[in-house]
Design a protein around this motif. Structure first.
Motif, PDB file in Angstrom:
ATOM      1  N   UNK A 203       0.825  -1.209   0.000  1.00  0.00           N
ATOM      2  CA  UNK A 203       0.000   0.000   0.000  1.00  0.00           C
ATOM      3  C   UNK A 203       0.863   1.265   0.000  1.00  0.00           C
ATOM      4  N   UNK A 204       0.300   2.331  -0.555  1.00  0.00           N
ATOM      5  CA  UNK A 204       1.003   3.607  -0.649  1.00  0.00           C
ATOM      6  C   UNK A 204       1.369   4.159   0.729  1.00  0.00           C
ATOM      7  N   UNK A 205       0.628   3.788   1.753  1.00  0.00           N
ATOM      8  CA  UNK A 205       0.919   4.275   3.107  1.00  0.00           C
ATOM      9  C   UNK A 205       2.324   3.894   3.557  1.00  0.00           C
ATOM     10  N   UNK A 206       2.888   2.830   2.986  1.00  0.00           N
ATOM     11  CA  UNK A 206       4.259   2.441   3.336  1.00  0.00           C
ATOM     12  C   UNK A 206       5.260   3.503   2.894  1.00  0.00           C
ATOM     13  N   UNK A 207       5.047   4.051   1.710  1.00  0.00           N
ATOM     14  CA  UNK A 207       5.924   5.120   1.234  1.00  0.00           C
ATOM     15  C   UNK A 207       5.823   6.337   2.147  1.00  0.00           C
ATOM     16  N   UNK A 208       4.604   6.618   2.593  1.00  0.00           N
ATOM     17  CA  UNK A 208       4.399   7.738   3.509  1.00  0.00           C
ATOM     18  C   UNK A 208       5.168   7.535   4.811  1.00  0.00           C
ATOM     19  N   UNK A 209       5.128   6.306   5.349  1.00  0.00           N
ATOM     20  CA  UNK A 209       5.832   6.011   6.601  1.00  0.00           C
ATOM     21  C   UNK A 209       7.341   6.161   6.437  1.00  0.00           C
ATOM     22  N   UNK A 210       7.870   5.613   5.356  1.00  0.00           N
ATOM     23  CA  UNK A 210       9.315   5.720   5.114  1.00  0.00           C
ATOM     24  C   UNK A 210       9.721   7.178   4.996  1.00  0.00           C
ATOM     25  N   UNK A 211       8.962   7.911   4.187  1.00  0.00           N
ATOM     26  CA  UNK A 211       9.307   9.313   3.943  1.00  0.00           C
ATOM     27  C   UNK A 211       9.179  10.136   5.223  1.00  0.00           C
ATOM     28  N   UNK A 212       8.181   9.834   6.038  1.00  0.00           N
ATOM     29  CA  UNK A 212       7.949  10.590   7.271  1.00  0.00           C
ATOM     30  C   UNK A 212       9.108  10.445   8.247  1.00  0.00           C
ATOM     31  N   UNK A 213       9.638   9.255   8.380  1.00  0.00           N
ATOM     32  CA  UNK A 213      10.693   9.015   9.373  1.00  0.00           C
ATOM     33  C   UNK A 213      12.084   9.420   8.873  1.00  0.00           C
ATOM     34  N   UNK A 214      12.269   9.477   7.561  1.00  0.00           N
ATOM     35  CA  UNK A 214      13.588   9.810   7.019  1.00  0.00           C
ATOM     36  C   UNK A 214      13.875  11.298   7.147  1.00  0.00           C
ATOM     37  N   UNK A 215      15.143  11.615   7.293  1.00  0.00           N
ATOM     38  CA  UNK A 215      15.573  13.013   7.332  1.00  0.00           C
ATOM     39  C   UNK A 215      16.034  13.435   5.942  1.00  0.00           C
ATOM     40  N   UNK A 216      16.085  14.733   5.732  1.00  0.00           N
ATOM     41  CA  UNK A 216      16.582  15.248   4.454  1.00  0.00           C
ATOM     42  C   UNK A 216      18.085  14.990   4.336  1.00  0.00           C
ATOM     43  N   UNK A 217      18.581  14.809   3.085  1.00  0.00           N
ATOM     44  CA  UNK A 217      17.871  14.966   1.817  1.00  0.00           C
ATOM     45  C   UNK A 217      17.022  13.741   1.474  1.00  0.00           C
ATOM     46  N   UNK A 218      15.770  13.975   1.142  1.00  0.00           N
ATOM     47  CA  UNK A 218      14.862  12.901   0.768  1.00  0.00           C
ATOM     48  C   UNK A 218      13.942  13.402  -0.332  1.00  0.00           C
ATOM     49  N   UNK A 219      13.530  12.493  -1.195  1.00  0.00           N
ATOM     50  CA  UNK A 219      12.681  12.850  -2.333  1.00  0.00           C
ATOM     51  C   UNK A 219      11.657  11.748  -2.537  1.00  0.00           C
ATOM     52  N   UNK A 220      10.536  12.119  -3.130  1.00  0.00           N
ATOM     53  CA  UNK A 220       9.485  11.138  -3.419  1.00  0.00           C
ATOM     54  C   UNK A 220       9.046  11.286  -4.875  1.00  0.00           C
ATOM     55  N   UNK A 221       8.880  10.149  -5.549  1.00  0.00           N
ATOM     56  CA  UNK A 221       8.402  10.133  -6.933  1.00  0.00           C
ATOM     57  C   UNK A 221       7.257   9.144  -7.040  1.00  0.00           C
ATOM     58  N   UNK A 222       6.142   9.580  -7.589  1.00  0.00           N
ATOM     59  CA  UNK A 222       5.017   8.676  -7.788  1.00  0.00           C
ATOM     60  C   UNK A 222       5.173   7.930  -9.109  1.00  0.00           C
TER      61      UNK A 222
END
Length: 407
Positions: A203-222
């Motif tokens: 589920x897409x919520x997994x990407x949200x969890x990973x991105x939420x806990x990670x610190x910058x620099x971080x990027x997301x691509x759909x």
């Protein structure tokens, strides 16, 4: 691009099978690709993305985890932690070979594994995950009905997708007791998260969890409408292109100086689909496009045709030449558009009586100039269009030297 078949020792001493995708030119960086749960190094996503990265100068090692594909061992005796150890072993193998990896790419549970392993590999600067679970425990949802049998018998055969595998109780206990929240929060690496909103497995919520806990620099691509396994070649190509463009900032890819006699570098064209006509066209580490033929001619229509590229070169050069002249004259030229059509005609129809029995190529340019220009300025810019270097090349006879290279 050459693919080297290699083996190395995994976490428990078993021999693991691998492929090393080598760039056709100099190696600018090295990456390791971790495949999805119960997949192999030869999955569509692993193969296509690794080869696309190699086309950009990044050597990629893709390997089979213990007990899968061509690797030794019993998959039923493996765990998420042992998979992570296999990944670290792959990185150590490359480091000993003088190719310490700076990029980790993981698909599905392989993405979760690279998150777990990243800080154990000092040379890694960047991580990309594709459709990855935020916690390894989430993979258990794929075989929840078999958990009673696994608990009672120590292992059970389950169906993952269309593949039957034996899952052991140690695997279930390991993923249930593993949390990656702290490791994600302390990655100290650049992170790219790629995920499809319609992913039917993770589920897409997994990407949200990973991105939420990670610190910058971080990027997301759909990945838009892609499925979990990236079975559509265009989705794999898109993911690979995004990873390549993103990683360039963090891997500090520095191409070598162009060879003598080629001041603009080398254009490398590599076959991407032997069953059709799709080709990768690479100009150094920065510029990549696809060449193909229309479906009516046996292609898959994923890129311009060779004559399309030739027409594009003429159109681009025409526009640049006009702009350069107008800029120097400080004329009010607001916009340039060049439409180019190509066909083959009889020489006499092209007003070339010296070649009465030959067919020639005809390029028709339609130039649109926008701006408050006088008629004299417009006429002069039309004359300047014929000064375009590509126009001169097409009008003259060219010499093409061809050399068959050694393997």
């Amino acid at each position: 691009m050459p693919t080297e078949r290699i083996t190395f020792a995994g976490h428990g001493g078993n021999t693991l099978a691998a492929r090393l995708e080598q760039p056709g030119g100099p190696v600018l960086a090295t990456a390791v690709f971790a495949h999805c749960f119960t997949c192999t190094k030869d999955s569509l996503a692993a193969t296509r993305i690794s080869r696309r990265l190699a086309a950009a100068g990044i050597a990629v090692l893709r390997f089979d985890f213990t007990g899968l594909g061509g690797s030794e061992g019993d998959f039923a005796e493996t765990t998420f932690s042992s998979n992570t150890d296999d990944l670290v072993a792959a990185c150590e193998f490359l480091t000993e070979r003088g190719m310490a990896p700076s990029l980790l790419v993981g698909h599905s549970l392989g993405g979760t594994a690279v998150l777990a392993a990243a800080n154990r590999v000092p040379s890694v600067k960047a991580i990309a995950t594709i459709g990855a679970p935020a916690s390894p425990h989430m993979v258990v949802e794929q075989f929840a009905d078999a958990l009673p049998a696994i608990s009672a018998d120590g292992a059970a055969e389950v169906l993952i997708g269309d593949r039957a595998v034996r899952i052991g109780a140690d695997f279930v206990r390991d993923v249930s007791g593993t949390s990656l929240t702290d490791r994600i929060a302390n990655l100290d690496k650049a992170l790219l998260v790629l995920h499809a909103p319609r992913d039917e497995v993770v589920a897409l919520s997994n990407a949200t969890e990973i991105f939420k806990h990670a610190k910058h620099p971080k990027s997301y691509v759909t990945l838009d409408t892609a499925d979990h396994l990236l079975t559509d070649p265009r989705d794999a190509e898109y993911a690979a292109g995004m990873i390549t463009a993103w990683a360039e900032r963090y891997l500090e890819l520095r191409p070598p100086a162009p060879p003598i006699g080629a001041p603009e570098g080398i254009i490398r064209v590599s076959e991407a689909d032997p069953s059709g006509f799709l080709n990768d066209v690479q100009a150094g580490p920065r510029h990549h496009v696809l060449a193909d033929e229309p479906e009516a001619y046996g292609g898959t229509d994923q890129g311009m045709s060779p004559y399309g590229f030739l027409s594009a070169g003429l159109g681009a050069c025409t526009s640049m030449t006009i702009r350069m002249y107008a800029r120097r004259k400080n004329w009010p030229l607001r916009h340039i558009r060049v439409d180019v059509r190509h066909d083959k005609v009889h020489a006499q129809d092209a007003s070339m009586p010296t070649m009465p029995h030959k067919g020639v190529d005809r390029f028709i340019r339609e130039i649109t100039l926008l701006g408050d220009l006088t008629e004299e300025q417009r006429d002069r810019l039309l004359q300047i269009a014929d000064k375009c270097p590509v126009h001169d090349t097409l009008k003259q006879t060219s010499v093409v030297e061809t050399h068959l290279m050694e393997k």
